[in-house]
Scaffold this motif. Sequence first.
Motif, PDB file in Angstrom:
ATOM      1  N   CYS A   1      33.350  41.973  49.662  1.00  0.00           N
ATOM      2  CA  CYS A   1      34.228  43.138  49.787  1.00  0.00           C
ATOM      3  C   CYS A   1      33.376  44.306  50.264  1.00  0.00           C
ATOM      4  N   SER A   2      33.778  44.956  51.350  1.00  0.00           N
ATOM      5  CA  SER A   2      33.003  46.067  51.887  1.00  0.00           C
ATOM      6  C   SER A   2      33.182  47.334  51.050  1.00  0.00           C
ATOM      7  N   ALA A   3      34.221  47.391  50.213  1.00  0.00           N
ATOM      8  CA  ALA A   3      34.456  48.572  49.381  1.00  0.00           C
ATOM      9  C   ALA A   3      33.667  48.523  48.075  1.00  0.00           C
ATOM     10  N   CYS A   4      33.764  47.420  47.332  1.00  0.00           N
ATOM     11  CA  CYS A   4      33.095  47.356  46.028  1.00  0.00           C
ATOM     12  C   CYS A   4      31.824  46.508  46.054  1.00  0.00           C
TER      13      CYS A   4
ATOM     14  N   LYS B   1      31.284  43.236  45.955  1.00  0.00           N
ATOM     15  CA  LYS B   1      31.255  41.963  45.229  1.00  0.00           C
ATOM     16  C   LYS B   1      31.395  40.798  46.204  1.00  0.00           C
ATOM     17  N   ALA B   2      30.789  39.650  45.853  1.00  0.00           N
ATOM     18  CA  ALA B   2      30.881  38.438  46.657  1.00  0.00           C
ATOM     19  C   ALA B   2      31.942  37.515  46.062  1.00  0.00           C
ATOM     20  N   PHE B   3      32.663  36.802  46.916  1.00  0.00           N
ATOM     21  CA  PHE B   3      33.748  35.926  46.486  1.00  0.00           C
ATOM     22  C   PHE B   3      33.672  34.594  47.212  1.00  0.00           C
TER      23      PHE B   3
ATOM     24  N   PRO C   1      34.763  31.618  49.781  1.00  0.00           N
ATOM     25  CA  PRO C   1      35.219  31.739  51.167  1.00  0.00           C
ATOM     26  C   PRO C   1      36.726  31.539  51.345  1.00  0.00           C
ATOM     27  N   THR C   2      37.404  31.010  50.351  1.00  0.00           N
ATOM     28  CA  THR C   2      38.843  30.787  50.486  1.00  0.00           C
ATOM     29  C   THR C   2      39.656  32.047  50.238  1.00  0.00           C
ATOM     30  N   GLN C   3      39.086  33.041  49.569  1.00  0.00           N
ATOM     31  CA  GLN C   3      39.827  34.269  49.291  1.00  0.00           C
ATOM     32  C   GLN C   3      39.842  35.164  50.520  1.00  0.00           C
ATOM     33  N   LYS C   4      40.935  35.864  50.711  1.00  0.00           N
ATOM     34  CA  LYS C   4      41.097  36.754  51.859  1.00  0.00           C
ATOM     35  C   LYS C   4      41.134  38.219  51.450  1.00  0.00           C
ATOM     36  N   GLU C   5      41.432  38.480  50.163  1.00  0.00           N
ATOM     37  CA  GLU C   5      41.606  39.842  49.674  1.00  0.00           C
ATOM     38  C   GLU C   5      40.860  39.996  48.352  1.00  0.00           C
ATOM     39  N   CYS C   6      40.241  41.153  48.142  1.00  0.00           N
ATOM     40  CA  CYS C   6      39.494  41.413  46.913  1.00  0.00           C
ATOM     41  C   CYS C   6      40.469  41.541  45.740  1.00  0.00           C
ATOM     42  N   PRO C   7      40.287  40.734  44.681  1.00  0.00           N
ATOM     43  CA  PRO C   7      41.184  40.825  43.535  1.00  0.00           C
ATOM     44  C   PRO C   7      40.956  42.089  42.705  1.00  0.00           C
ATOM     45  N   LEU C   8      39.835  42.764  42.902  1.00  0.00           N
ATOM     46  CA  LEU C   8      39.539  43.967  42.136  1.00  0.00           C
ATOM     47  C   LEU C   8      40.128  45.230  42.756  1.00  0.00           C
ATOM     48  N   CYS C   9      39.974  45.388  44.084  1.00  0.00           N
ATOM     49  CA  CYS C   9      40.435  46.627  44.720  1.00  0.00           C
ATOM     50  C   CYS C   9      41.481  46.416  45.807  1.00  0.00           C
ATOM     51  N   GLY C  10      41.746  45.160  46.205  1.00  0.00           N
ATOM     52  CA  GLY C  10      42.785  44.885  47.202  1.00  0.00           C
ATOM     53  C   GLY C  10      42.327  45.006  48.645  1.00  0.00           C
ATOM     54  N   ASN C  11      41.051  45.284  48.871  1.00  0.00           N
ATOM     55  CA  ASN C  11      40.515  45.420  50.224  1.00  0.00           C
ATOM     56  C   ASN C  11      40.403  44.047  50.890  1.00  0.00           C
ATOM     57  N   LEU C  12      40.542  43.987  52.229  1.00  0.00           N
ATOM     58  CA  LEU C  12      40.336  42.738  52.945  1.00  0.00           C
ATOM     59  C   LEU C  12      38.849  42.376  52.905  1.00  0.00           C
TER      60      LEU C  12
END
Length: 59
Positions: free
Chosen positions: A30-33, A35-37, A39-50
């Motif tokens: 996530c470029s905002a917070c 955090k690393a996730f 590869p299957t996720q498309k959106e940050c579950p913490l802040c909603g950023n792509l």
Amino acid sequence: MANVAAVLKVKVAPSSGKGIRETRKYTTYCSACGKAFSPTQKECPLCGNLLKRKYKATG
């Protein structure tokens, strides 16, 4: 096919003469917070950023 062989450390003669210059390992983050996730996720579950992808050369 040559990329898979390189990861498995199997020698392969390149057909084009160029060969593989580097292997890469991709991470999704996530470029905002920051955090690393997975590869299957498309959106940050913490802040909603792509999520974005970046790579690190592994060899």
